[in-house]
Design a protein around this motif. Structure first.
Motif, PDB file in Angstrom:
ATOM      1  N   THR A   1      39.995 -14.913  15.746  1.00  0.00           N
ATOM      2  CA  THR A   1      38.814 -14.126  16.057  1.00  0.00           C
ATOM      3  C   THR A   1      37.624 -15.052  16.281  1.00  0.00           C
ATOM      4  O   THR A   1      37.431 -16.021  15.541  1.00  0.00           O
ATOM      5  CB  THR A   1      38.505 -13.158  14.903  1.00  0.00           C
ATOM      6  OG1 THR A   1      39.624 -12.298  14.713  1.00  0.00           O
ATOM      7  CG2 THR A   1      37.277 -12.325  15.217  1.00  0.00           C
ATOM      8  N   VAL A   2      36.847 -14.762  17.307  1.00  0.00           N
ATOM      9  CA  VAL A   2      35.683 -15.591  17.612  1.00  0.00           C
ATOM     10  C   VAL A   2      34.544 -15.221  16.672  1.00  0.00           C
ATOM     11  O   VAL A   2      34.163 -14.046  16.558  1.00  0.00           O
ATOM     12  CB  VAL A   2      35.249 -15.404  19.079  1.00  0.00           C
ATOM     13  CG1 VAL A   2      33.969 -16.171  19.359  1.00  0.00           C
ATOM     14  CG2 VAL A   2      36.358 -15.853  20.016  1.00  0.00           C
ATOM     15  N   GLU A   3      34.011 -16.226  15.979  1.00  0.00           N
ATOM     16  CA  GLU A   3      32.898 -16.019  15.051  1.00  0.00           C
ATOM     17  C   GLU A   3      31.574 -16.273  15.760  1.00  0.00           C
ATOM     18  O   GLU A   3      31.505 -17.044  16.722  1.00  0.00           O
ATOM     19  CB  GLU A   3      33.031 -16.979  13.851  1.00  0.00           C
ATOM     20  CG  GLU A   3      34.317 -16.824  13.059  1.00  0.00           C
ATOM     21  CD  GLU A   3      34.343 -15.554  12.231  1.00  0.00           C
ATOM     22  OE1 GLU A   3      33.250 -14.999  11.990  1.00  0.00           O
ATOM     23  OE2 GLU A   3      35.435 -15.111  11.841  1.00  0.00           O
TER      24      GLU A   3
ATOM     25  N   GLU B   1      36.247 -22.256  20.568  1.00  0.00           N
ATOM     26  CA  GLU B   1      37.235 -21.684  21.486  1.00  0.00           C
ATOM     27  C   GLU B   1      36.736 -21.772  22.921  1.00  0.00           C
ATOM     28  O   GLU B   1      35.576 -21.456  23.206  1.00  0.00           O
ATOM     29  CB  GLU B   1      37.517 -20.223  21.122  1.00  0.00           C
ATOM     30  CG  GLU B   1      38.022 -20.012  19.707  1.00  0.00           C
ATOM     31  CD  GLU B   1      39.354 -20.688  19.445  1.00  0.00           C
ATOM     32  OE1 GLU B   1      40.110 -20.931  20.421  1.00  0.00           O
ATOM     33  OE2 GLU B   1      39.643 -20.991  18.275  1.00  0.00           O
TER      34      GLU B   1
ATOM     35  N   ASN C   1      30.207 -19.884  16.739  1.00  0.00           N
ATOM     36  CA  ASN C   1      31.331 -20.813  16.595  1.00  0.00           C
ATOM     37  C   ASN C   1      31.907 -21.056  17.983  1.00  0.00           C
ATOM     38  O   ASN C   1      32.609 -20.211  18.533  1.00  0.00           O
ATOM     39  CB  ASN C   1      32.393 -20.217  15.665  1.00  0.00           C
ATOM     40  CG  ASN C   1      33.557 -21.193  15.455  1.00  0.00           C
ATOM     41  OD1 ASN C   1      33.643 -22.224  16.115  1.00  0.00           O
ATOM     42  ND2 ASN C   1      34.433 -20.858  14.525  1.00  0.00           N
TER      43      ASN C   1
ATOM     44  N   SER D   1      31.981 -10.914  14.361  1.00  0.00           N
ATOM     45  CA  SER D   1      33.386 -11.288  14.524  1.00  0.00           C
ATOM     46  C   SER D   1      34.116 -10.253  15.373  1.00  0.00           C
ATOM     47  O   SER D   1      34.005  -9.051  15.146  1.00  0.00           O
ATOM     48  CB  SER D   1      34.058 -11.385  13.149  1.00  0.00           C
ATOM     49  OG  SER D   1      33.453 -12.407  12.394  1.00  0.00           O
TER      50      SER D   1
ATOM     51  N   THR E   1      29.811 -14.347  20.490  1.00  0.00           N
ATOM     52  CA  THR E   1      29.641 -12.995  19.953  1.00  0.00           C
ATOM     53  C   THR E   1      28.515 -12.980  18.927  1.00  0.00           C
ATOM     54  O   THR E   1      28.125 -14.030  18.395  1.00  0.00           O
ATOM     55  CB  THR E   1      30.916 -12.493  19.259  1.00  0.00           C
ATOM     56  OG1 THR E   1      31.144 -13.264  18.074  1.00  0.00           O
ATOM     57  CG2 THR E   1      32.125 -12.596  20.178  1.00  0.00           C
TER      58      THR E   1
ATOM     59  N   ALA F   1      34.667 -10.523  26.595  1.00  0.00           N
ATOM     60  CA  ALA F   1      33.568 -11.344  26.057  1.00  0.00           C
ATOM     61  C   ALA F   1      32.245 -10.760  26.514  1.00  0.00           C
ATOM     62  O   ALA F   1      31.953 -10.739  27.713  1.00  0.00           O
ATOM     63  CB  ALA F   1      33.712 -12.789  26.530  1.00  0.00           C
TER      64      ALA F   1
ATOM     65  N   TYR G   1      28.911 -15.403  26.901  1.00  0.00           N
ATOM     66  CA  TYR G   1      29.629 -16.670  26.902  1.00  0.00           C
ATOM     67  C   TYR G   1      28.667 -17.786  27.305  1.00  0.00           C
ATOM     68  O   TYR G   1      27.568 -17.538  27.828  1.00  0.00           O
ATOM     69  CB  TYR G   1      30.837 -16.632  27.842  1.00  0.00           C
ATOM     70  CG  TYR G   1      30.520 -16.349  29.292  1.00  0.00           C
ATOM     71  CD1 TYR G   1      30.371 -17.376  30.215  1.00  0.00           C
ATOM     72  CD2 TYR G   1      30.381 -15.038  29.744  1.00  0.00           C
ATOM     73  CE1 TYR G   1      30.084 -17.117  31.540  1.00  0.00           C
ATOM     74  CE2 TYR G   1      30.086 -14.762  31.078  1.00  0.00           C
ATOM     75  CZ  TYR G   1      29.939 -15.802  31.968  1.00  0.00           C
ATOM     76  OH  TYR G   1      29.652 -15.544  33.289  1.00  0.00           O
TER      77      TYR G   1
END
Length: 784
Positions: free
Chosen positions: A71-73, A79, A76, A167, A164, A109, A112
């Motif tokens: 999962t994209v934090e 990725e 963070n 999460s 994001t 998304a 980005y």
């Protein structure tokens, strides 16, 4: 028909605008499949069916998209989905999409960021012109969202990094849009721009999008000098970016540079053969901003800098405040880096764009886009060659028609039902059904000088060995010539000594040679003032051994024609070598080279010449009158030159000028020609509107080219005609001449040009061919 081909050509060319990034917005191969799976990678993958190779826009293979393992934090940025384009590209637009998978998926998304790299080691975070990094993405899993990159990026590697604010699971499909970066420039190093204090407000002329290191100077990056946007005439105003005054320019103050110059170093991807450099400069002299006074360039080939620099001084212009491109001839220097010192002409110097033309940029003529292949739903025949005067490849597609204003648009919306027909002195838009009959009745007309002006259908075109049309000759004249023997003698090859290669074309080469004993072989009526024991400098046109039968026949016809031309201001054919291969024709070569190079090395008499210690020349009218005299002779024979320019005039002793025809074969002048795959190479900046639009080459179109040549002479060949316009804008201006709504742009009056001479030029550029002066009239006016 040929006429319809030229109309088709003009449609293709008119769609482009140098200030519009639509010239470089073609998919680079994610959705079309031309980017290979091995060139798409990712930081991680949720499963094999959501690997990087499934991150292609509008594809539903695998599980429908790339999805990272975790999962994209928030904040963070570990990725990413990475694309390797294999070479540098100018990228103007990106597209994103989520995972739909036929209604099963619902990941996307919302935001980005993009990182990019030119070498794979130093990664740069993209920022918009206001400094913002985050790009708004998708709102659902199926819609494609396109976002302009302002500023565009120059990169080989690109990473999409989902962002994001909480999460969440994200998946992405992406595409890149742009075109190949053929300048090869990977960085420029320059002093940081300054701040101008104008009455009431400051003007910041710093490089605000530079992507290298910025401390006291800018190093290892690219920025506003390569973003494809030319600044406006008034530097205080900007293009529509909601930014501060002066934004479009990078500028420096004379007070900050004790040496009187700004030094900029340009690093390239590899060693290249450089033809020219174009600098877009501001010239608002009322605010003490002027084009640079002089530039001195040094070249580094391997690891060492060449000891002898190149010097260039543009024409000083204190009449026209318009911004303009200044073209610096780089004389085919081989280099991997160029260091240029730009000298101030006033308190400030402002640049908005710097582009380079090199061997790669000028000779890429494949029918498919480089490396990544064709865009989706495009057949091979739909592309014209990559054409890069500067940096942008410009492929043309079938959808060009919706962007183009047809010259007959004013006659109604169904423009495909209208055709342009030329009748003497006037053009008509007629229904396409009647165009064939109308054209049959208008193949010839009689010019003001009584010489027939032949349409293309009546002309025999000889494709010279170097790629140029030697002369265009009415078929009747060619028939008369073909029955005669060659009026020159065979010359022993062993008496020719090679000096240097002047140029080459599709079927042959041109060499500069020394000839021993040439005086014995020359026709006695030809005045030759060189002692018998002295070597003679000659140009040797040589047909390649692999030339086809048509090229061989054309070569022999060219010899016949050249042997009949006898005029003091036309280059003479001296001798031939045709008893064995390779076939050769030997012509005069003047010791001072071509007129373009000769004048660009000289200055007008005056204070500037005294300060620079440059050689001077003052008898410009005498030179121009000789060219007019030579053209008067050609027109009397119904010969159409089709490529009259200073590069095709040679300079001898006592400023003797003779017209030649092999300027196009020289790499030095490749930037003067617009290249089209499988068709003519066009000197569009010298061509009349009817030559470009209708393919008509006549004595009247030669008169137009003479006006441009005269303009070159009076500018001391320091500037290319229409230097402030791109090739596409030059051709679009042609359409304005056709429509004749007073929006056409004329070449400006040169600083050294008296009103009487500028009046001659304007006469040469009259829309109506019958209203242009004859060469006899031009010659008489110049003598007066």
């Amino acid at each position: 028909s040929l006429q319809r081909f030229w109309m088709l050509l003009i449609y293709f060319l008119l769609i482009y605008d140098s200030h519009n990034m639509s010239v470089c917005r073609y998919p680079l191969g994610m959705s079309g499949g031309q980017i290979q799976d091995e060139d798409i990678s990712a930081s991680s993958q949720w499963s094999e069916s959501t690997a990087a190779r499934y991150g292609r826009l509008d594809f539903e293979e695998g599980d429908g998209a790339w999805c990272p393992e975790i999962t994209v934090e928030p904040d963070n940025l570990k990725e990413f989905l990475q694309i390797d384009l294999r070479s540098l590209y100018f990228i103007t637009l990106v597209g994103t999409q989520g995972r739909h998978a036929g209604g099963i998926g619902n990941e996307f998304a919302q935001m980005y960021k993009i990182k990019y790299s030119r070498d794979g080691s130093r990664w740069i975070s993209w920022r918009n012109r206001q400094g913002k990094q985050v790009i708004e993405g998708n709102r659902n899993a199926y819609d494609i969202v396109l976002k302009d990159l302002e500023p565009p990026i120059i990169a080989r590697f690109v990473r999409f990094m989902p962002v994001t604010d909480h999460s969440m699971n994200v998946c992405m499909r992406v595409e890149l849009y742009g075109c190949e970066w053929l300048d090869g420039l990977v960085s420029y190093n320059a002093p940081v721009g300054g701040q101008m204090k104008l009455p009431g407000f400051p003007v910041y002329v710093n490089d605000s999008v530079y992507d290298g290191a910025v401390i006291h100077s800018m190093t290892e990056g690219l920025g506003q000098l390569t973003d494809g946007v030319c600044g406006l005439d008034d530097f205080i105003h900007s293009h529509v970016y909601n930014v501060w005054p002066g934004y479009d320019y990078v500028g420096w103050s004379n007070e900050s540079f004790p040496g009187g110059y700004v030094e900029i170093m340009f690093e390239f991807d590899r060693t290249r053969n450089f033809t020219s450099m174009k600098i877009h400069c501001n010239n608002m002299f009322s605010w003490h901003v002027k084009v640079f006074r002089q530039v001195v360039c040094y070249f580094r080939s391997e690891s060492d800098w060449e000891p002898s620099p190149l010097f260039f001084s543009p024409v000083v212009d204190e009449k026209n405040p318009s911004a303009r491109f200044v073209t610096v001839n780089l004389a085919n220097h081989m280099a991997s880096a160029i260091k240029c010192q730009f000298y101030f002409a006033d308190a400030w110097m402002l640049f908005s764009e710097i582009t380079f033309q090199s061997d790669t940029a000028m000779y890429n003529t494949t029918l498919a886009p480089p490396k990544t292949g064709l865009p989706p739903n495009t057949q091979p025949g739909q592309w014209r060659p990559t054409l890069c005067r500067g940096r942008h490849c410009k492929p043309a597609r079938r959808d060009w028609q919706q962007h183009v204003r047809h010259p007959c648009a004013d006659h109604g919306p169904a423009t495909n039902q209208w055709t342009i027909i030329d009748t003497p002195g006037l053009l008509h838009c007629v229904p396409a059904s009647s165009s064939t009959a109308a054209s049959k009745s208008t193949t010839t007309s009689v010019g003001q000088d009584g010489v027939p002006h032949y349409a293309e259908a009546d002309i025999v075109n000889l494709q010279g060995v170097t790629g140029s049309n030697t002369y265009a000759i009415p078929a009747l004249t060619m028939d008369l010539l073909s029955g005669k023997d060659v009026a020159v003698e065979e010359f022993p090859r062993k008496l020719l000594t090679f000096k240097e290669k002047l140029g080459e074309g599709q079927f042959g080469e041109v060499h500069l040679c020394e000839a021993e004993g040439m005086q014995e072989f020359i026709n006695k009526e030809f005045l030759f003032d060189i002692p018998e024991d002295q070597l003679v400098l000659v140009a040797v046109k040589m047909l390649r051994s692999d030339a086809n039968k048509n090229a061989r026949n054309d070569f022999l016809k060219e010899i016949k024609i050249m042997s009949r031309l006898k005029d003091p201001n036309i280059i003479r054919l001296l001798a031939v070598c045709i008893y064995s291969d390779p076939l050769c024709m030997i012509t005069e070569y003047m010791e001072n080279g071509d007129l373009n190079q000769f004048l660009s090395r000289h200055e007008p008499e005056g204070q500037l010449a005294l300060l620079s210690n440059a050689p001077t020349v003052s008898n410009l009218c005498y030179m121009a009158a000789q060219i007019a005299s030579g053209m008067k002779y050609l027109s009397s024979l119904n010969f159409v030159h089709r490529d009259l320019a200073t590069r095709n005039c040679l300079v001898g002793k006592n400023y003797t000028i003779k017209i030649a025809d092999f300027g196009m074969s020289r790499n030095l002048y490749s930037g003067d020609y617009y290249r089209i795959q499988g068709r003519a190479v066009l000197p569009i900046r010298w061509m009349s509107w009817e030559s470009i639009l209708l393919g008509k080459f006549t004595t009247a179109s030669d008169v137009w080219a003479f006006g441009v040549t005269l303009w070159e002479i009076l500018n001391f060949c320091k500037e290319q005609p229409y230097s402030q316009l791109t090739d596409e804008q030059v051709i679009e201006n042609t359409g304005e001449f056709f429509r004749d709504q007073k929006r056409q742009i004329y070449l400006p009056q040169p600083v050294l040009c008296p009103d009487s001479l500028y009046k001659v030029m304007l006469g040469c550029w009259r829309r109506n061919t019958k209203e242009r002066p004859s060469f006899q009239e031009i010659h008489r006016a110049l003598l007066e």
